[in-house]
Design a protein around this motif. Structure first.
Motif, PDB file in Angstrom:
ATOM      1  N   HIS A 132       0.845  -1.215   0.000  1.00  8.06           N
ATOM      2  CA  HIS A 132       0.000   0.000   0.000  1.00  8.06           C
ATOM      3  C   HIS A 132       0.871   1.252   0.000  1.00  8.06           C
ATOM      4  O   HIS A 132       1.612   1.500   0.969  1.00  8.06           O
ATOM      5  CB  HIS A 132      -0.869   0.039   1.254  1.00  8.06           C
ATOM      6  N   GLN A 163       0.374   3.765   2.940  1.00  4.33           N
ATOM      7  CA  GLN A 163       0.758   3.218   4.256  1.00  4.33           C
ATOM      8  C   GLN A 163       2.285   3.179   4.385  1.00  4.33           C
ATOM      9  O   GLN A 163       2.832   2.459   5.226  1.00  4.33           O
ATOM     10  CB  GLN A 163       0.133   1.830   4.441  1.00  4.33           C
ATOM     11  N   LEU A 169      -7.928  -6.455  12.011  1.00  6.09           N
ATOM     12  CA  LEU A 169      -8.095  -5.738  10.744  1.00  6.09           C
ATOM     13  C   LEU A 169      -9.065  -4.545  10.785  1.00  6.09           C
ATOM     14  O   LEU A 169      -8.677  -3.416  10.489  1.00  6.09           O
ATOM     15  CB  LEU A 169      -8.510  -6.730   9.650  1.00  6.09           C
ATOM     16  N   TRP A 178      -8.136  -1.764  13.172  1.00  2.51           N
ATOM     17  CA  TRP A 178      -6.885  -1.137  12.694  1.00  2.51           C
ATOM     18  C   TRP A 178      -7.178  -0.187  11.530  1.00  2.51           C
ATOM     19  O   TRP A 178      -6.672   0.939  11.485  1.00  2.51           O
ATOM     20  CB  TRP A 178      -5.933  -2.265  12.311  1.00  2.51           C
ATOM     21  N   LEU A 179      -8.008  -0.632  10.594  1.00  3.53           N
ATOM     22  CA  LEU A 179      -8.369   0.233   9.466  1.00  3.53           C
ATOM     23  C   LEU A 179      -9.066   1.498   9.969  1.00  3.53           C
ATOM     24  O   LEU A 179      -8.729   2.619   9.579  1.00  3.53           O
ATOM     25  CB  LEU A 179      -9.309  -0.510   8.495  1.00  3.53           C
ATOM     26  N   ARG A 199     -11.026  -1.367  -2.481  1.00  6.88           N
ATOM     27  CA  ARG A 199     -10.249  -1.775  -1.295  1.00  6.88           C
ATOM     28  C   ARG A 199     -10.633  -3.183  -0.859  1.00  6.88           C
ATOM     29  O   ARG A 199      -9.783  -4.049  -0.722  1.00  6.88           O
ATOM     30  CB  ARG A 199     -10.491  -0.806  -0.140  1.00  6.88           C
ATOM     31  N   PHE A 200     -11.886  -3.404  -0.615  1.00  8.31           N
ATOM     32  CA  PHE A 200     -12.433  -4.753  -0.403  1.00  8.31           C
ATOM     33  C   PHE A 200     -13.950  -4.639  -0.447  1.00  8.31           C
ATOM     34  O   PHE A 200     -14.486  -3.529  -0.621  1.00  8.31           O
ATOM     35  CB  PHE A 200     -11.899  -5.451   0.850  1.00  8.31           C
ATOM     36  N   HIS A 213      -8.661  -7.044  -1.595  1.00  7.11           N
ATOM     37  CA  HIS A 213      -8.368  -7.930  -0.468  1.00  7.11           C
ATOM     38  C   HIS A 213      -9.457  -8.996  -0.389  1.00  7.11           C
ATOM     39  O   HIS A 213     -10.610  -8.731  -0.699  1.00  7.11           O
ATOM     40  CB  HIS A 213      -8.385  -7.158   0.856  1.00  7.11           C
ATOM     41  N   GLU A 247      -9.372 -12.201   4.855  1.00  9.44           N
ATOM     42  CA  GLU A 247      -8.190 -12.015   5.695  1.00  9.44           C
ATOM     43  C   GLU A 247      -8.528 -12.237   7.164  1.00  9.44           C
ATOM     44  O   GLU A 247      -7.721 -12.760   7.927  1.00  9.44           O
ATOM     45  CB  GLU A 247      -7.691 -10.583   5.454  1.00  9.44           C
ATOM     46  N   HIS A 266      -4.214 -11.981   0.428  1.00 11.87           N
ATOM     47  CA  HIS A 266      -4.433 -12.757   1.652  1.00 11.87           C
ATOM     48  C   HIS A 266      -5.058 -14.127   1.418  1.00 11.87           C
ATOM     49  O   HIS A 266      -4.407 -15.135   1.477  1.00 11.87           O
ATOM     50  CB  HIS A 266      -5.207 -11.958   2.711  1.00 11.87           C
ATOM     51  N   SER A 326       2.261  -9.631   7.378  1.00 11.58           N
ATOM     52  CA  SER A 326       1.075  -8.850   7.727  1.00 11.58           C
ATOM     53  C   SER A 326       0.066  -9.692   8.499  1.00 11.58           C
ATOM     54  O   SER A 326      -0.548  -9.226   9.471  1.00 11.58           O
ATOM     55  CB  SER A 326       0.453  -8.320   6.434  1.00 11.58           C
ATOM     56  N   LEU A 329      -1.438  -8.594  12.108  1.00  6.75           N
ATOM     57  CA  LEU A 329      -2.861  -8.315  12.333  1.00  6.75           C
ATOM     58  C   LEU A 329      -3.595  -9.485  12.984  1.00  6.75           C
ATOM     59  O   LEU A 329      -4.809  -9.429  13.167  1.00  6.75           O
ATOM     60  CB  LEU A 329      -3.530  -7.917  11.012  1.00  6.75           C
ATOM     61  N   ASP A 367       2.526  -6.370   1.988  1.00 11.95           N
ATOM     62  CA  ASP A 367       1.369  -5.694   2.580  1.00 11.95           C
ATOM     63  C   ASP A 367       1.797  -4.571   3.530  1.00 11.95           C
ATOM     64  O   ASP A 367       1.178  -4.356   4.565  1.00 11.95           O
ATOM     65  CB  ASP A 367       0.429  -6.685   3.285  1.00 11.95           C
TER      66      ASP A 367
HETATM   67  N1  GUN Z   1      -8.481  -4.904   3.960  1.00 13.75           N
HETATM   68  C1  GUN Z   1      -9.023  -3.749   3.519  1.00 13.75           C
HETATM   69  N2  GUN Z   1      -8.120  -2.755   3.527  1.00 13.75           N
HETATM   70  C2  GUN Z   1      -6.982  -3.279   3.966  1.00 13.75           C
HETATM   71  C3  GUN Z   1      -5.669  -2.749   4.186  1.00 13.75           C
HETATM   72  O1  GUN Z   1      -5.386  -1.571   3.967  1.00 13.75           O
HETATM   73  N3  GUN Z   1      -4.744  -3.633   4.647  1.00 13.75           N
HETATM   74  C4  GUN Z   1      -5.008  -4.938   4.884  1.00 13.75           C
HETATM   75  N4  GUN Z   1      -4.053  -5.739   5.316  1.00 13.75           N
HETATM   76  N5  GUN Z   1      -6.234  -5.443   4.686  1.00 13.75           N
HETATM   77  C5  GUN Z   1      -7.200  -4.635   4.237  1.00 13.75           C
END
Ligand code: GUN
Ligand code: ZN
Length: 465
Positions: free
Chosen positions: A77, A80, A92, A95-96, A212-213, A242, A245, A294, A319, A323, A345
């Motif tokens: 990323h 990041q 996860l 943290w986001l 992003r996901f 993603h 994960e 992932h 990663s 996480l 990651d």
């Molecule tokens: N899933 C959605 N966004 C992210 C991210 O920025 N990092 C990780 N590891 N997983 C995510």
């Protein structure tokens, strides 16, 4: 300028599959890598067998250094770049919410973004990541800064602005309307895809469509991005996201996704079946040039579908450790037939150097339970960070190994530049045995090498250090 690089050549040939990687480990102690003036490898093999046409070329003697293929990071990323090693404590989604969304929002400031773009390229060069598949910033100016810096410094990159049309309040600045998400992605493709050469088959720069996901996008966004992807994939545009994960029961990414979309499986959301009951709502993103980061908790059916469609996986063990996501089950995942490549990651992962990520990779799979446990062979490890990355990105005709005919992406590694490493390797594999004990030598390098040992980095024959 055509040039012969003399050093210890160590790579896994692109002819390898994961299963045959150990048979295709190539170690040539007094090797020659002859690179023509277009940056292509004209010859790779013993210096003593240098072909006639290369004998008049200038020779640069890197001995006792090693010549390794450039490393391929299939998940990292950009916004990041400064997010590694921050104590948040949560898994996860926390943290986001608490850290990543606010940090990525700061890239709205063009000065922050420009500094970060330069730093991101510098870090990649320091660790020999010659090719990277990158989750970009939400902000077009930041993306322009990154593509421009990457081009200026001569690196390979596939990248797309990270798309979010839905999210919690902390993501507010990263969100756009559904219409804007499509128009910004379309603009990025026309502005940057194959911008450097005008031809995706020869370019160093490519664009990836990057939601992003699932939890970050609406069904309308999925449908419209699907249309855009199908329009663009013929010209070599990529897809990344993603996948699977975090599976904390009820509250994690997997259950939250299935609850939000009311689908039978998480993968259905990316496979065009994102309406309740997994009804079709649009076109699938799966297929060659699509990479899922992932894939830790995939079901057998999901893995089978990933493999069947030729979708690739980016495995990010460092990663996943940070996480607390669990780890991608190695044997079960590769048994599906899917290509498994390697991702740092950054900043979920805190390690830029892919051989350090391989170090974690080796350890986590040694610690899988029962029949799942595996001691990965050093050639399988190197394969994962090079040839498999190239395959995941459909660039294996061009990069991934030091076979002749490939574009010359390589690293010069000098063990004597890293305290202790030279002495360690000399004790484990004395010089007179280096050709015979290639596996042990490679393992010692992978497990012990730090970025101080990477002295020069070349992309298509050009020094980028
Ligand atoms: N899933 C959605 N966004 C992210 C991210 O920025 N990092 C990780 N590891 N997983 C995510
Ligand atoms: Zn990620």
């Amino acid at each position: 300028m055509s040039i012969v690089r003399r050093g210890h050549i160590l790579h896994v040939s692109s002819r390898a599959t994961l299963e045959t990687a150990r048979e295709h480990l190539i170690s040539v102690e007094d090797g020659a890598l002859a690179v023509d003036d277009e940056g292509r490898i004209a010859y790779s093999g013993p210096y003593s067998a240098l072909p006639h046409q290369c004998r008049s070329w200038a020779v640069r003697d890197h001995r006792p250094g090693y010549l390794l293929p450039g490393l391929i990071d299939t998940h990292i990323h950009f916004p990041q770049v400064h997010s590694t090693g921050l104590y948040v404590g949560g898994q996860l989604l926390d943290w986001l919410d608490r850290h990543i969304f606010p940090t990525e929002s700061r890239f709205a400031d063009p000065n922050v973004a420009a500094d970060a773009a330069w730093a991101f390229c510098s870090r990649r060069i320091a660790v020999g990541t010659t090719t990277a598949l990158v989750f970009g910033s939400a902000f077009p100016a930041a993306q322009n800064a990154l593509f421009a810096a990457t081009h200026h410094r001569g690196l390979r990159m596939i990248c797309g602005r990270t798309i979010q049309t839905s999210g919690p309040p902390t993501a507010k600045k990263l969100l756009t309307s559904e219409n804007e998400a499509i128009s910004l992605t379309r603009e990025e493709i026309s502005r940057w895809h194959a911008k450097d050469t005008g031809n995706a088959a020869t370019a160093l720069l490519h664009v990836a469509i990057t939601p992003r996901f699932a939890l970050s996008v609406t069904p309308k966004t999925l449908a419209e991005l699907g249309d855009l992807y199908h329009e663009a994939r013929g010209s070599g545009v990529y897809f990344q996201t993603h996948f699977s994960e975090d599976n904390r029961p009820g509250v994690g990414e997997v259950d939250s996704t299935k609850r939000l979309f009311q689908t039978d499986s998480y993968l259905d959301v990316y496979d065009g079946k994102f309406l309740p009951g997994s009804r079709p709502g649009g076109l699938s993103f799966l297929g060659p040039r699509a990479v899922l980061a992932h894939t830790v908790h995939a079901t057998d059916a999901e893995l089978a579908r990933i493999a069947q469609t030729g979708t690739a996986i980016s495995h990010c063990p460092t990663s996943q450790l940070f996480l607390g996501s669990g780890t991608m089950p190695w044997r079960r995942t590769v048994a599906s037939g899917a290509t498994v490549s390697l991702g740092s990651d950054i900043g979920g992962g805190d390690e830029w150097l892919l051989t350090r990520v391989l170090n974690d990779c080796y350890k986590v799979h040694m610690n899988e339970q029962g029949a799942a446990q595996v001691a990965l062979h050093p050639a399988e490890l190197l394969y994962t960070a090079t040839v498999a990355g190239a395959k995941a990105l459909c660039l294996d005709e061009r990069i991934g190994s030091l076979d002749s005919g490939k574009e010359a992406d390589f690293l010069v590694v000098r063990t004597q530049d890293q305290p202790w490493l030279d002495e360690l390797i000399e004790k484990v594999v004395p010089k007179e045995h280096r050709d015979l004990e290639a596996e042990q030598l490679l393992f010692s390098l992978i497990m012990g090498m730090k970025e101080e040992a990477i002295s020069e980095v070349y992309v298509r024959g050009r020094l980028v250090s």
